[in-house]
Design an enzyme around this catalytic site. Structure first.
Site, PDB file in Angstrom:
ATOM      1  N   LYS A  91       1.224  -1.247   0.401  1.00 34.97           N
ATOM      2  CA  LYS A  91      -0.242  -0.247   0.259  1.00 34.97           C
ATOM      3  C   LYS A  91       0.861   1.211   0.246  1.00 34.97           C
ATOM      4  CE  LYS A  91      -4.742  -2.343   0.826  1.00 34.97           C
ATOM      5  NZ  LYS A  91      -5.156  -1.544   1.482  1.00 34.97           N
ATOM      6  N   GLN A 134      -2.243 -12.885   9.450  1.00 35.43           N
ATOM      7  CA  GLN A 134      -1.598 -12.349   8.852  1.00 35.43           C
ATOM      8  C   GLN A 134      -0.765 -12.117   7.416  1.00 35.43           C
ATOM      9  OE1 GLN A 134      -4.473  -9.916   9.598  1.00 35.43           O
ATOM     10  NE2 GLN A 134      -3.048  -7.844   9.984  1.00 35.43           N
ATOM     11  N   ASP A 147      -2.854  -5.640   0.873  1.00 38.53           N
ATOM     12  CA  ASP A 147      -2.127  -6.301   0.112  1.00 38.53           C
ATOM     13  C   ASP A 147      -1.901  -7.262   1.684  1.00 38.53           C
ATOM     14  OD1 ASP A 147      -2.668  -4.808   2.614  1.00 38.53           O
ATOM     15  OD2 ASP A 147      -0.654  -3.737   3.084  1.00 38.53           O
ATOM     16  N   ASP A 175      -4.766  -8.930  17.053  1.00 38.79           N
ATOM     17  CA  ASP A 175      -5.703  -7.697  15.678  1.00 38.79           C
ATOM     18  C   ASP A 175      -6.273  -9.222  15.230  1.00 38.79           C
ATOM     19  OD1 ASP A 175      -4.668  -5.740  13.813  1.00 38.79           O
ATOM     20  OD2 ASP A 175      -5.148  -6.720  12.176  1.00 38.79           O
ATOM     21  N   ASN A 176      -8.106  -8.085  15.078  1.00 35.03           N
ATOM     22  CA  ASN A 176      -8.589  -9.022  14.792  1.00 35.03           C
ATOM     23  C   ASN A 176      -9.064 -10.456  15.206  1.00 35.03           C
ATOM     24  OD1 ASN A 176     -10.334  -6.982  13.217  1.00 35.03           O
ATOM     25  ND2 ASN A 176      -8.991  -7.132  11.333  1.00 35.03           N
ATOM     26  N   GLU A 222      -7.958  -6.936  19.787  1.00 35.85           N
ATOM     27  CA  GLU A 222      -9.293  -5.787  19.188  1.00 35.85           C
ATOM     28  C   GLU A 222      -9.721  -6.872  17.954  1.00 35.85           C
ATOM     29  OE1 GLU A 222      -8.550  -3.368  15.992  1.00 35.85           O
ATOM     30  OE2 GLU A 222      -7.813  -4.965  15.556  1.00 35.85           O
ATOM     31  N   LYS A 272       0.023   3.728   9.235  1.00 33.47           N
ATOM     32  CA  LYS A 272      -0.027   3.392   8.578  1.00 33.47           C
ATOM     33  C   LYS A 272       0.606   2.472   7.450  1.00 33.47           C
ATOM     34  CE  LYS A 272      -3.530   0.154   9.058  1.00 33.47           C
ATOM     35  NZ  LYS A 272      -4.352  -0.029   8.831  1.00 33.47           N
ATOM     36  N   TYR A 273       0.422   3.716   7.023  1.00 31.64           N
ATOM     37  CA  TYR A 273       1.500   3.497   5.382  1.00 31.64           C
ATOM     38  C   TYR A 273       2.181   4.440   5.726  1.00 31.64           C
ATOM     39  CZ  TYR A 273      -3.260   2.188   5.174  1.00 31.64           C
ATOM     40  OH  TYR A 273      -4.483   0.880   4.995  1.00 31.64           O
TER      41      TYR A 273
END
Lengths: 676, 676
Positions: free
Chosen positions: A269, A329, A364, A400-401, A429, A540-541
């Site tokens: 990204k 992930q 991504d 995460d998630n 989260e 984040k990017y």
């Protein structure tokens, strides 16, 4: 088999059932906390009071008594704590767990014949009725207590015998009554554990005992790669070490990093979540894995394992624990994709579907699956990755998630890690549906992200906090109130500026025992992607350069809330929150206090970041057994001033810029009768 | 054992646990009704809809599905009923039990891969995205459904094969999509039971299925000894037979008698509960036992077993079931005192303490105890006494003061009786603390006396009915609303006269499915012992001569309520009660309706027996999906008039004498969309 034989067998079974049922004459039910009938452990904290309640009652009018039994799982011996009746057949007992890990409790109750005797004899005597028969019955009861009591020591046996001799020698009913009704006799009988119809609760209830940080923590989140303070240079763990003093100075105790692993190149990204990265764009750290490695590797530009361990150690010296992100992930470049194709869902065209968390798309990222070819190998691998980071000194994991991964995986993995490292803390989260959020807490997460971020009005906050602090909820889920995250730039903050940031900070830090801020909050950075609840130029990017001394910073507020959290024991407990009356819907007014009222903190917060607001507030004099016109000494936690409130109704005036919130400590009036 | 072996064993255990947990990927929790985690049975009625709800959800965004499984206890095969989602991860399924006795249920849930495919393919197709890959995946899913489905019949296997051939032959994506997305394909896959991650609830939940009378009954209580209609002559069972037509004519279905056993002489009570009986005073029938016998004998002046059985039979011919009193207590002359001294608590002076239910004293009664020398013999004896009366044709027992006898005794005894006679019904006369009342229902009582007698205001009634009809409560406790009893002459009736009697009658008969009256109610007899909630000249201590045709009787009202209870299915259900808005605190306004709204009854009751009251009431048009200005046809149940209400807000005027209550049936507007 002939009929009479069959009938006799049936009767034998009936009699066996009779005895089984008869063994529990005293009813013990509605036990709390007990999570899904003991399917999941209730959560507790080492060294903290753990309270158990139950409905306990029996037939008839006899006195009953009850006790709480606790033990570390695997131990044979129970530790017994007395319970006491509240109202309406509700009983309560409290204990403190002395070690981390698995504990369990159950309850016992019994008919207390001695207490029943005392009660009836006293009533009759007070009514002037002769109690000669009762005194004979008392003697018989004492003999039974001596002979049937479960715990009669040699000394106590002698004491019983001496008492019986005294009773027999006494010349008047008054004298005998005096002996029987004495405190010493009551204590003797109690010690003997003379428990008629001793009954036990039908289940042993599991409890997980955590360290205090699982309940009480203040998190600060930053991207290590921005810690060079230059967009030209990727930050390193060494740079983070330089910042530890700053974070410590603000008063935080957990320092949390988004993923620190190698970042994939495929579909990387660009800035602001674009699909067209420039050649120097670093990509999202959530796109984990490249040819440099996966979840057990470190992004080379951040440093190596040695520098990471150095950082963890240095942080500890600053009173900070490092928390890392556990994000299951993979970037399309993750080594697993080649090494373990059976962990992924391949499409007929040889691709893997990229991740989505509607409406968000993560081009991504691809997801593993957990069943079929991935079970058990992936589960074991993920557990071992967590244990690997534990070996590097990390015991706090922000996950995460988690709601997009199977619940049984979390239940298994967290238990496995805790068995080896009971200090481990997992923060879920999961911004998802309420029952899933709660279930994740049940299966083992020690802390949970919450809906706090979207609860802004007095009604919303009161309703949500009531839900979180009621019933078994506090023994299930411990919310961590993040005021912002790299993903969430709440509209209230966007619109409310500096006053809004101060208000939400105080709310998060006082309403919950755990809270967190993502860096930039201290300088009220809230520039959004237009129309969205996201930060513009999200870290984040891209690398960001921060000026944490920027005018208008709220570091004084941050230091203040973190200081009072440390100083006031009431703020270290979660369910001890109570809302009090304030005559203005823009002013949230609440208190937290310890059981003995020795620490009692009040907060009044102006939820309106734009206008000054005033209210009449009720000082909770009644908690101390004081009348409405009494006075009470108080301490203004913000100004440091000592003063005295006279009378229950007082007023408060809160202005967005000068005084968006007030906080006071009430001083326990030692002379007042305590009302718990 | 060396370390590596130990580690390997530990890992084996961890992997076994992994597989156990992984087997239930879909979470199933908060199952209702489930009483104390299945410790007690939930109550159901044969032939009635039984609804089960649960929170059911899984990780991620895939579609899931769920089913309710039921079976008679002891059977191997489950009966499967589909469940459907409500909101917020709550699911519901309903079944009907076809036989009396023990049943059980559990729940299953699974990921529905076919439904997930359909959903995603349809979304993409609607968005104009190509779905070629999805169609290939569909084919693979169909192969899996055929090969992995749990219930693929030979025909369906052929249908799968044919479908695959068709798919392969189809020339366009549209054609293939049409085949895959067809209802026929969906039905085929559903029949195949292609259930990924099939998960089961962790418990099998017990259900007790009663006959309808356990839920729906109208009781009439009388003292057989008064049925001679002369104070000079003791009434007999033959006299009662003469009265059956009268009770049937009023519309009742249960005829209940206080104890019919021999009455003791020692300490016999005189009129109005005095301790100085005259020589002809009959004594309280609750002082059970004399030299003529005890609980398995009949008071000679009432008749003999032959006449009793004749009465039971004659009652049945009149549509009436005889209920008798099961009062576990003894007069000092009861045969057990000599035969089984070990069943009683003797005092040091050779006496037995008389009974008390503070503040009431029962000098003519002594109690058995249930433990020590009395267990198990007394328990068995009491069970056999109940079974003895079952043999005489009685299957309904009103149990006196069950809360003063051990809970395990009831649990054991009731189960024993039901095992032999699943028709048996036990009504608990426990006026005591709420948790004990509920627990008695849990341990097996089919019906319970309630606090209704003391709930008079709109607030009190609304609150109490909400408690009784909410959550699991209706699956635990079925209240029987007695408007009066020989022991309770409520002050509201004493003060309110005839209008009060009519009001309380309608409330009892419509708010609850079971209700009862004690004779004299129909002529509004409410003369109290001055200042007390007791009847003057109580039939408990003397024969009474009743004039049931006395002016001002309310037999028309009684016939009315009993008739509409029979005619309207909504009145045969308990938890289907809903309060609606009426603009006057003296007017209670509520409805009961069947699930499909085909039967919808409304009541408006003037709680003020002294003054006329009016109110605006809201006709629940929204239930039928109608707008506020719509019209609806209604039927006045009192006058028989048909009319039409136009618009939601209507008014009602209720007067103590002429119209203390109104009752209407709404006619389902067939054209309207139904909203359940």
């Amino acid at each position: 088999m002939d009929d009479s034989l069959r009938a006799s067998e049936r009767e034998d079974a009936a009699l066996a059932r009779l005895e089984r049922l008869a063994a529990n004459r005293v009813a013990i039910e509605a036990v709390s906390p007990e999570i899904d009938a003991g399917r999941f452990a209730a959560k507790a904290v080492i060294g903290e009071r753990f309270t158990v309640e139950a409905d306990i009652f029996a037939d008839g009018h006899d006195k009953i008594d009850a006790a709480l039994l606790t033990r570390p799982k695997g131990s044979k011996a129970w530790i017994e704590t007395p319970m006491r009746p509240l109202v309406n057949d509700r009983w309560r007992g409290a204990t403190v767990f002395g070690t981390l890990g698995d504990w369990e409790y159950t309850l016992i109750a019994w008919r207390d014949e001695w207490a029943s005797w005392l009660d009836e004899a006293a009533k009759k005597r007070n009514a002037g009725v002769a109690i000669d028969l009762e005194l004979i019955e008392a003697r018989a009861l004492l003999v039974r207590a001596r002979d049937e009591g479960a715990q009669v020591s040699t000394e106590d046996r002698a004491a019983f015998d001496a008492l019986l001799v005294e009773l027999d020698a006494a010349e008047t009913a008054d004298e005998r009554y005096g002996l029987a009704a004495s405190d010493a006799t009551a204590a003797l009988v109690r010690r003997a554990a003379f428990r008629t119809n001793l009954s036990a609760y039908e289940r042993v209830v599991p409890v997980w005992v955590d360290r205090e940080r699982a309940l009480f923590s203040a998190w600060y989140e930053l991207f290590p790669r921005s810690m060079s303070f230059s967009t030209k240079q990727h930050g390193t763990f060494e740079d983070v070490i330089e910042r530890l003093g700053y974070v410590e100075g603000l008063g935080f105790d957990v320092l949390y990093f988004p993923p620190i692993h190698p970042i994939g190149r495929t579909n990387r990204k660009g800035r602001n979540n674009t699909l067209t990265p420039g050649p120097t764009d670093p990509g999202s750290p959530y796109a984990i894995g490249s040819e440099e490695g996966g979840h057990d590797a470190i992004h080379p530009e951040l440093g190596d394992f040695e520098s990471f361990r150095k950082l963890v150690k240095a942080a500890k010296a600053h009173g900070l624990e490092v928390a890392i992100d556990f994000a299951i992930q993979c970037s399309p470049d993750h080594p697993w994709i080649k090494e373990h194709p059976e962990w992924f869902d391949w499409r007929p065209d040889g691709t893997i579907k990229f991740a989505e968390n509607p409406p968000k798309k993560y081009e991504d990222i691809v997801n593993v699956h957990f069943y079929r070819g991935a079970k058990p190998a992936l589960w074991v691998k993920l557990r071992d990755i967590v244990l690997f980071w534990v070996e590097q000194g990390v015991t706090i994991f922000r996950v995460d998630n988690p709601h997009t991964k199977p619940l049984p995986f979390w239940e298994w993995m967290i238990a496995e890690v805790r068995e080896r490292c009971p200090e481990a803390i997992f923060l879920a989260e999961a911004f998802t549906r309420p029952k899933m959020m709660k279930r994740l807490a049940k299966v083992g997460f020690n802390q949970s992200y919450s809906y706090f971020t979207w609860r802004n009005t007095k009604h919303e906050l009161t309703e949500y906090m009531t839900e979180l602090t009621s019933g078994d909820m506090p023994a299930v889920m411990r919310p961590n109130f993040f005021v912002n995250t790299p993903d969430i730039n709440p509209r209230y903050l966007q619109a409310g500026g500096r006053p809004a940031h101060r208000v939400r900070l105080v709310l998060a830090a006082s309403l919950s025992t755990s809270y967190g801020v993502y860096n930039g909050y201290e300088i009220c950075d809230a520039t959004p992607v237009p129309g969205k609840e996201e930060y513009l130029d999200s870290e984040k990017y891209q690398l960001r350069v921060w000026d944490f001394d920027k005018q208008g910073h709220i570091k004084t507020d941050i230091r203040f809330v973190n200081r009072i959290r440390q100083e006031h024991p009431a703020l270290r407990q979660f369910a001890n929150l109570e809302f009090f009356n304030a005559s203005n819907d823009q002013i949230l007014y609440y208190g937290k206090y310890t059981d003995d009222l020795s620490n009692f903190v009040l907060f009044a917060v102006n939820l309106d970041p734009h206008e000054a607001q005033g209210a009449e507030i009720e000082i909770p004099l009644w908690k101390f057994g004081l009348p409405d016109d009494a006075g009470i000494d108080a301490h203004d936690l913000v100004t440091g001033a000592d003063f005295r409130w006279q009378g229950k109704v007082q007023s408060v005036w809160l202005t967005p810029e000068d005084r968006p919130y007030a906080a006071w400590a009430l001083k326990h009036p030692a002379s007042a009768e305590m009302r718990l």
